[in-house]
Each structure stands twice: as structure tokens, then as C-alpha cells.
Design an enzyme around this catalytic site. Structure first.
Site, PDB file in Angstrom:
ATOM      1  N   LYS A 102     -10.444  -5.010  -4.277  1.00  6.22           N
ATOM      2  CA  LYS A 102     -11.509  -4.008  -4.407  1.00  6.22           C
ATOM      3  C   LYS A 102     -11.044  -2.810  -5.216  1.00  6.22           C
ATOM      4  O   LYS A 102     -11.832  -2.132  -5.832  1.00  6.22           O
ATOM      5  CB  LYS A 102     -11.849  -3.462  -3.019  1.00  6.22           C
ATOM      6  CG  LYS A 102     -12.534  -4.404  -2.077  1.00  6.22           C
ATOM      7  CD  LYS A 102     -13.118  -3.533  -0.971  1.00  6.22           C
ATOM      8  CE  LYS A 102     -13.345  -4.272   0.315  1.00  6.22           C
ATOM      9  NZ  LYS A 102     -12.288  -4.062   1.293  1.00  6.22           N
ATOM     10  N   LYS A 146      -3.891 -11.066  -6.287  1.00  2.74           N
ATOM     11  CA  LYS A 146      -5.198 -11.307  -5.646  1.00  2.74           C
ATOM     12  C   LYS A 146      -6.250 -10.365  -6.245  1.00  2.74           C
ATOM     13  O   LYS A 146      -5.928  -9.227  -6.619  1.00  2.74           O
ATOM     14  CB  LYS A 146      -5.073 -11.149  -4.123  1.00  2.74           C
ATOM     15  CG  LYS A 146      -5.646  -9.887  -3.577  1.00  2.74           C
ATOM     16  CD  LYS A 146      -5.785  -9.812  -2.071  1.00  2.74           C
ATOM     17  CE  LYS A 146      -6.251  -8.380  -1.781  1.00  2.74           C
ATOM     18  NZ  LYS A 146      -6.737  -8.085  -0.499  1.00  2.74           N
ATOM     19  N   LYS A 168       0.834  -1.213   0.000  1.00  2.00           N
ATOM     20  CA  LYS A 168       0.000   0.000   0.000  1.00  2.00           C
ATOM     21  C   LYS A 168       0.861   1.251   0.000  1.00  2.00           C
ATOM     22  O   LYS A 168       0.435   2.292  -0.504  1.00  2.00           O
ATOM     23  CB  LYS A 168      -0.981  -0.026   1.175  1.00  2.00           C
ATOM     24  CG  LYS A 168      -2.087  -1.050   0.973  1.00  2.00           C
ATOM     25  CD  LYS A 168      -3.350  -0.742   1.742  1.00  2.00           C
ATOM     26  CE  LYS A 168      -4.466  -1.689   1.300  1.00  2.00           C
ATOM     27  NZ  LYS A 168      -5.682  -1.578   2.092  1.00  2.00           N
TER      28      LYS A 168
END
Ligand code: AQP
Length: 332
Positions: A199, A196, A114
């Protein structure tokens, strides 16, 4: 009668939830809710570690609660609440920060990922995310935490922190276990099956959102990346795309991977992708309809959240009070 074990899990109300969120944790919640005392949170405090639009965050919070219920989580059986409604999460997080080392947090994979994705805003909250998650879990004396595989490292650190605190004082926290879905603990991106499904993927064609309409679901599956072969066989090493689609199909039909392979023996990739798309779209439609019905009844949802926050706070404050006593906070 033996006391029921405790299960805790949460999802952030960021962007739209994907079938990864559904297959990884939510499906497990539904099958376990009769056997455990369950706490399901909407993790809005985690969500703000990345900038959110306030009005959207507020709206998504209700949408996620409605979605939990629409997917089959029973608010009569489970405690459902919003993380920021229970101040004990932030309070325990502060204490646990003093039992966590900066080096440990710097090594967390999600923090590193992130930080790259949000280089303009590498805030302390982003780094502290796993400690807040440890507080979430440990507050409820949790036995099991159903999560996707991407959260393995965070559950491990929650266990380490619990043990560290227990060793420094006396047994205070239950040391929790992660619980992974048998099939689909990691659902991958349809456009990049090495990653993965997320969202907030850059390419929305790689993620199936629970809010996607039928045509969109089918279109995204038709475009899913596969390989140059022709056999529909589960082999994540050499056939990552096909294996991912088989996992999704298994999770949505309840069939084993072998049964799923058998369903498509001799068929081509095109037919297979269409069938997976139709299966997923068929399952999502009633969930979407029920979610919309619930969202139109805000008073009901707020009732669920009010009662959830009260019940969660009661359980959480018991643990927090023990912790404050042990660390020497003067209590009135
Ligand atoms: N692809 C997935 N497969 C299986 N499980 C998954 N989970 C998430 N993606 C998959 C599980 O869903 C739970 C809640 O996740 P979250 O809201 O904490 O985080 P997220 O969905 O991974 O979204 P983030 O953190 O906002 O990241 P981006 O923006 O990258 O999507 C967890 O149990 C997780 O394991």
C-alpha cells in the site's frame, strides 16, 4: 448440526488498498463466508503504529468497510467492525504482552522492515504489532486466518502465544491456522517483482490500487517490469515479473495458471500486459462504483459498524473474561 468454524481477518485502513489485499485475503473471505462464522475488522489500532493523518484515518476506515461490502462481503452473514470499537482487543493485548518475549518481537521481519522505513518513529506499538494481532485472532476462538504470505510469521507467533498461555493455565484459546490463497498469496510489485506489492510503496507505479481508474490501471500494467525473454510462462525463479502478472490474471479470471499461459501462447509481452490491465480494470470498475454508492450512505455503513461492534464485543468479551479469571484478575 456441526457448529461452524470461525474465521478472522483484518486489513489496516492505511493508504489505499491494493490488488494484493484483494487477491491475498479478501477474495478468500468472499468464497468462505458461507461456510464459516466470519469476523472482518478494519485494523485502525494497527494503523497508528505508523503516523497517520487523523482525518484521513477516519475517512479511510469508512472507505475500507465500504470496500469490503463492495467486493462482495455480506454484512448480513459476517460480523464487520472497527477494531477500536471493541476494547477487548487492547485489553487482551496487554495480557498477552506478558506471555511474549522482547527477543521474539525484535526478530519479526515486518518490525525490522518497518523500523528501516520509519527510522524516525520506531515506537513500542510497531514492535508490539504481532501481539495485538495475536489478541485480535485469539479473542474470537478463531480456527482460520486468511492472510497473505507476508503475515505467515505473525500467525505463527499468535499460535505460539496461544499454546504458551494454554500450557501455563488450561486450554483457553483455539490455536488458529493461517489460510493462504491458492494463487496470489503474495502479489509482487509491478516495478520490482522481488518485493511484495504494498500500500505504501515508494513508487506508486508498482502497486495497483483498488481505487485506480481504468487508464491508470492499464498504464501501470503496460509499464510493468518483465524480462528479456519472450515466452509467457510461469517460472517465479527466472521470470518473476511475468509469473506475477500470470498470478494476477489467474486470480481475476478464475483460470488456472496453465489456462492463463495457454490464453497467451505465441503472444508478445505487450499484448499480454494490456490484456491483464484490461481484465483488472474491468473487475475494479463495478467495485469502485458500488463503494462510492455505499460511501454516500453513511447511515447504512454506521449501522453495519454498530451492529458489528456489538456482535464482536459479545464474542470477544467471553474469551477475555475467561482469560481474566485464569490469570487471577479479581472480577466483580
Ligand atoms: N502483495 C500482497 N499479496 C498478497 N496479500 C497481501 N496482503 C498485503 N499485501 C499483499 C495481505 O493483506 C492483508 C492486510 O494487510 P495489512 O493492511 O495488514 O498490511 P499491508 O497491506 O501489507 O500494508 P502495510 O502493513 O500498511 O504495509 P505496507 O504499508 O508496506 O503496505 C494481510 O492479510 C496481508 O497478508
Amino acid at each position: 448440526m456441526e457448529e461452524r468454524k470461525i474465521l478472522y481477518s483484518a486489513i489496516q485502513p492505511t493508504n489505499n488498498l491494493t490488488i494484493g489485499n484483494y487477491i491475498g485475503p479478501i477474495k478468500n473471505w468472499i468464497s468462505l463466508q458461507n461456510d464459516y462464522n466470519c469476523f472482518f475488522a478494519v485494523a485502525n489500532m494497527h494503523a497508528i503504529t505508523v503516523r497517520q493523518v487523523p482525518a484521513e484515518l477516519r475517512q479511510k476506515t469508512l472507505e475500507v468497510i465500504a470496500l469490503y461490502i463492495a467486493c462482495g462481503v455480506d454484512p448480513e452473514k459476517c460480523v464487520m467492525y472497527v477494531q477500536s470499537h471493541v476494547p477487548a482487543h487492547a485489553e487482551l493485548c496487554w495480557v498477552l504482552n506478558t506471555f511474549t518475549y522482547v527477543g521474539e518481537m525484535e526478530r519479526m521481519t515486518q518490525f525490522k522492515d518497518k523500523s528501516l522505513r520509519h527510522a524516525e518513529n520506531i515506537n513500542m506499538g510497531l514492535m508490539d504489532y504481532p501481539v495485538l494481532m495475536a489478541a485480535d485472532i485469539l479473542l474470537y476462538q478463531t480456527d482460520v486466518v486468511p492472510v497473505g504470505l507476508d503475515q505467515r510469521q505473525h500467525v505463527e507467533i499468535a499460535r505460539d502465544i496461544a499454546q504458551r498461555f494454554n500450557n501455563a493455565f488450561s486450554p483457553t484459546f483455539k490455536v488458529p491456522e493461517a489460510l493462504y490463497a491458492k494463487i496470489g498469496a503474495k502479489i509482487n510489485d509491478l516495478q520490482d517483482p522481488a518485493k511484495k506489492m504494498s500500500k505504501s510503496a515508494e513508487n506508486p507505479n508498482g502497486s495497483i490500487f483498488l481505487s485506480d481508474d481504468r487508464d491508470t490501471v492499464i498504464r501501470k500494467f503496460k509499464r510493468a517490469v518483465t524480462d528479456s525473454g519472450s515466452e509467457i510462462k510461469y517460472d517465479p525463479e527466472t521470470k518473476a515479473g511475468i509469473s506475477n502478472l500470470l498470478s494476477i490474471y489467474s486470480a481475476f479470471t478464475g483460470k488456472t495458471v496453465a489456462e492463463a499461459e495457454a490464453d497467451f501462447a505465441g503472444k508478445g509481452y505487450g499484448d499480454f500486459k494490456l490484456a491483464v490491465g484490461e481484465t483488472v480494470a474491468d473487475k475494479l470498475f463495478p467495485i469502485q462504483k458500488e463503494q462510492a454508492r455505499l460511501l454516500a450512505d453513511k447511515a447504512y455503513l454506521e449501522g453495519v459498524l454498530r451492529s458489528g461492534a456489538e456482535r464482536a464485543a459479545r464474542a470477544a468479551n467471553k474469551t477475555l473474561s475467561k482469560v481474566y479469571k485464569k490469570i487471577g484478575f479479581y472480577q466483580l
